[in-house]
Design an enzyme around this catalytic site. Structure first.
Site, PDB file in Angstrom:
ATOM      1  CB  VAL A 147      -0.954   0.007   1.215  1.00 33.78           C
ATOM      2  CG1 VAL A 147      -1.762   1.307   1.254  1.00 33.78           C
ATOM      3  CG2 VAL A 147      -1.889  -1.203   1.149  1.00 33.78           C
TER       4      VAL A 147
ATOM      5  NE  ARG B  65       8.917  -4.511   9.253  1.00 35.56           N
ATOM      6  CZ  ARG B  65       8.169  -5.604   9.302  1.00 35.56           C
ATOM      7  NH1 ARG B  65       8.123  -6.328  10.407  1.00 35.56           N
ATOM      8  NH2 ARG B  65       7.463  -6.010   8.268  1.00 35.56           N
TER       9      ARG B  65
ATOM     10  CE  LYS C 252      -7.563  -5.791   8.186  1.00 37.51           C
ATOM     11  NZ  LYS C 252      -6.790  -5.302   7.051  1.00 37.51           N
TER      12      LYS C 252
ATOM     13  CD  GLU D 210     -13.890   5.373   3.110  1.00 39.17           C
ATOM     14  OE1 GLU D 210     -14.305   4.235   3.347  1.00 39.17           O
ATOM     15  OE2 GLU D 210     -14.602   6.391   3.200  1.00 39.17           O
TER      16      GLU D 210
ATOM     17  CB  ILE E 166     -15.848   0.108  -0.946  1.00 43.76           C
ATOM     18  CG1 ILE E 166     -15.510  -1.161  -1.717  1.00 43.76           C
ATOM     19  CG2 ILE E 166     -17.298   0.488  -1.135  1.00 43.76           C
ATOM     20  CD1 ILE E 166     -16.296  -2.377  -1.258  1.00 43.76           C
TER      21      ILE E 166
ATOM     22  CD  GLU F  97      -1.587 -12.044   4.818  1.00 40.71           C
ATOM     23  OE1 GLU F  97      -0.554 -12.157   5.500  1.00 40.71           O
ATOM     24  OE2 GLU F  97      -2.416 -11.151   4.975  1.00 40.71           O
TER      25      GLU F  97
ATOM     26  CG  ASP G 279      -9.581  -8.639   7.686  1.00 35.86           C
ATOM     27  OD1 ASP G 279      -8.647  -7.815   7.657  1.00 35.86           O
ATOM     28  OD2 ASP G 279     -10.566  -8.583   6.923  1.00 35.86           O
TER      29      ASP G 279
ATOM     30  CE  LYS H 212     -11.200  -5.348   6.490  1.00 38.48           C
ATOM     31  NZ  LYS H 212     -10.980  -6.366   5.429  1.00 38.48           N
TER      32      LYS H 212
END
Lengths: 429, 429
Positions: A16, A47, A106, A130, A137, A191, A202, A206
């Site tokens: 990201v 890192r 999150k 966001e 989205i 993953e 996860d 959210k």
């Protein structure tokens, strides 16, 4: 237009972060026009400084994230490290040193949102995130701002792309869970350790964030009922199809009918094929919102990935920079409603239960009696069997989760019930 | 929290206005908490003061809208009258007297958006109009704010509920246009004079607004190519089905491949059943957005109706009131890109053409030659015929609208072509 640039510190430069840096460079003119001042990447904390990062000036790269946020000239800190620490301390330090914060974190927001928002307010800065829910989205802004004059009663969404990919694959090919997971891993959708996704940690984070924003109240991660999707079988999909349904891992945040409490939960559920969420394919996300005045809304798009998440981060960056220039802050935490979060036992929904039973007369009557004794009304029963074994599929009317749990426990105590092979909630009707 | 209320003047008290007033009363505590101050309905301008309006203090009702907006103590004017005048003059007067404005007026915004935005800026006030496009669906705020860090390349939407209801009815029942329109009228989905909807004036206004916001440029109503849906036939739907498509009235705003210009158009088009817009039923609206970083997004919900539109108006009201309290203004007009709007002839898309031809050898060769001469490449041809008459259905590859128009004109000049029975664009691939 002012010419002194706003300075941005980027914490994290993975999938990201590198997209954020890239777009800040390639679309600098557009960002300048939309903000009203140029933005400058003032430092990038990583890192592993030795890793080659295309398009990023090596002079900006540092391993000392703390020093970067403490510099004192940073207007906005973009945190895309993830995880609780050191992200939490860095964000708090950023506020203390006068920066606003854009985060995609999150887990941190679900766990410590209240404290972070309080720190933002204390220092008169913005905390925007966001990208933390449903990737690209636009969701948090519409819930918080567009629907600020409405009363949201339910938010039901597919907020994890990995599990939606797996469930969609099981649905379309008849594959089992492991086979579909293997494919998701091979294609990079899952993953190496898929626990956070498939056990719904996860999605639960959210759900906590969404419930808090939707209902203007505090919902902690611990308040969210969580059930993973590793036990969903090909047989469950066959049952779902028989009912005109498919199976999705849903995050569901609801206001109680009397308005006095809320619930938040994540679990696999059957939904009718006619429901807009049923046709959300692959790794896409979608969130269905029901509000008093607006009615039914849906927001659909990619839930993850470097560029989509960067789009959400940069939208926040523009807003936060505009606020800095205007000397204002955007709408922040809103938890004035202070509604209690009810436990899962008080959730009311429908259930699809598969039982292995002895194939002899009177079994259905016994089973039906157990449901009746627990106040769970039966909608339909299907019975099939051979060679002394039979299966019974019961679909209930709406009942509380506690009543259903009591029913199942009692069913397990019956001599004629060999096992409860599947229990699944039915949503979206 | 401040206790002096923000004063709101409501212009118009029809289906939307009465819902706005109702929610302002019933949800006053929520609005107060979300804004940070109470909001008070200070006046309601109507045409017919004698009409009984439940829940509205008759002392607030006036027929003198101009005096209301000139009072000088009004913080926000909510304009839900519609139409060009007197709405335009009232909004301008509101800015001059220090009020911010929330409007649901698509026609006015499409025609005079630039001037109104300039007036807002001149007086340091906000002009918000989420309700002007796609009713309750949060769309303008996501495009303008959530995607402010992204580059939008295409916006394609179903933005008129009346025509979607009619087309959906034709699709699902095989009805003709008139029959479906009659049903829409009987059910209240179409007005007695449906011209604004079925001739796509309504959708064209929305396309102008969406294109301007998406591409940060000026797009006027006159820049939008407009084609109504009154000539769509049951035969067109049969053809669409044969291609795995359905027909929708689409508003399409596109950035040219080279980024140097944009187009905006509204017309019926075939789209594949697999496209997310294909499953938008009844009077619902949905807008599909393609951007560089976020990828494909969709926003879905009710496009009209009193309560849904009021939801959008009140979301804007909360934002505008918050801005007033903070002494700031929100993101306004953004037309810095100054991109030219190309004419329809330069739009590039695919086409589905039905021809009535003589059933004799060599016709297909003749027709194919005409396409080739105009540089329009054919994807598929289907030929069917009997008794000396035949029909030919040609689906093209991507070509410019000008090339296609030239092709059709030349086809009409062929002796062997008896008529061009239908031309429809094919989108969403």
């Amino acid at each position: 237009m002012r010419t002194r640039p706003l300075k941005v510190a980027l914490l994290g430069c993975g999938v990201v972060g590198s997209e954020v840096a890239r777009i800040m460079t390639t679309h600098a003119d557009d960002l300048t026009a939309r903000i009203g001042a140029p933005v400058e990447l003032a430092g990038v904390a990583v890192r592993r400084p030795s890793k080659v990062r295309a398009g990023i000036d090596p002079a900006l790269v540092t391993t000392d994230a703390t020093a970067l946020v403490k510099r004192g000239d940073i207007d906005v800190v973009v945190e895309v490290i993830g995880g609780i620490e050191p992200a939490r301390t860095l964000i708090t330090t950023a506020f203390e040193h006068g920066a606003s914060v854009v985060s995609a974190n999150k887990a941190l927001l679900a766990q410590d949102g209240a404290a972070l928002h309080a720190a933002a307010v204390e220092h008169g800065r913005d905390l925007y995130y966001e990208a933390a829910v449903a990737g690209a989205i636009p969701l948090i802004r519409p819930l918080r701002e567009s629907l600020a004059g409405d009363k949201i009663n339910r938010v039901m969404g597919i907020v994890n792309g990995t599990t939606n990919f797996i469930l969609d694959k099981m649905d379309s090919t008849g594959a089992g869970y492991q086979e579909a997971l293997d494919e998701a891993t091979a294609l990079g959708y899952a993953e190496a350790d898929p626990t956070a996704d498939v056990e719904a940690f996860d999605a639960a984070a959210k759900a906590a964030i969404l419930a808090g924003i939707a209902f203007h109240t505090r919902v902690r991660l611990d308040d969210v009922y969580r059930e993973g999707m590793t036990e969903v079988t090909a047989a469950d999909f066959a049952s779902a199809k028989g009912m005109g349904c498919t199976i999705k891992l849903l995050a569901i945040c609801e206001r109680a009918a009397d308005g006095g409490s809320v619930t938040a939960r994540v679990h696999p559920a059957m939904i009718p094929l006619t429901h807009p969420l049923a046709s959300v394919r692959g790794a896409y996300n979608a969130v269905f919102v029901e509000s008093e005045a607006a009615g039914q809304l849906m927001f659909y798009g990619p839930g993850a990935g470097g560029a989509p998440t960067a789009s959400a981060v940069l939208g926040d960056l523009v807003a936060v920079c505009r606020n800095r220039l205007g000397g204002a802050t955007g709408p922040g935490d809103s938890a004035y409603a202070q509604l209690p979060v009810s436990p899962m036992g008080e959730v009311v929904t429908r259930y699809h239960i598969s039982l292995d039973v002895a194939d002899k007369p009177g079994v259905l009557a016994q089973v039906a009696t157990v449901f009746a004794e627990h106040g769970v009304s039966i909608d339909t029963v299907r019975q099939s069997g051979k060679d002394g074994e039979a299966s019974l599929v019961v679909v209930t009317h709406r009942a509380s989760d506690a009543s259903l749990a009591g029913t199942v426990e009692a069913l397990r105590g019956l001599d004629t019930v060999r096992g409860v092979s599947s229990i699944m909630r039915v949503e979206g009707e």
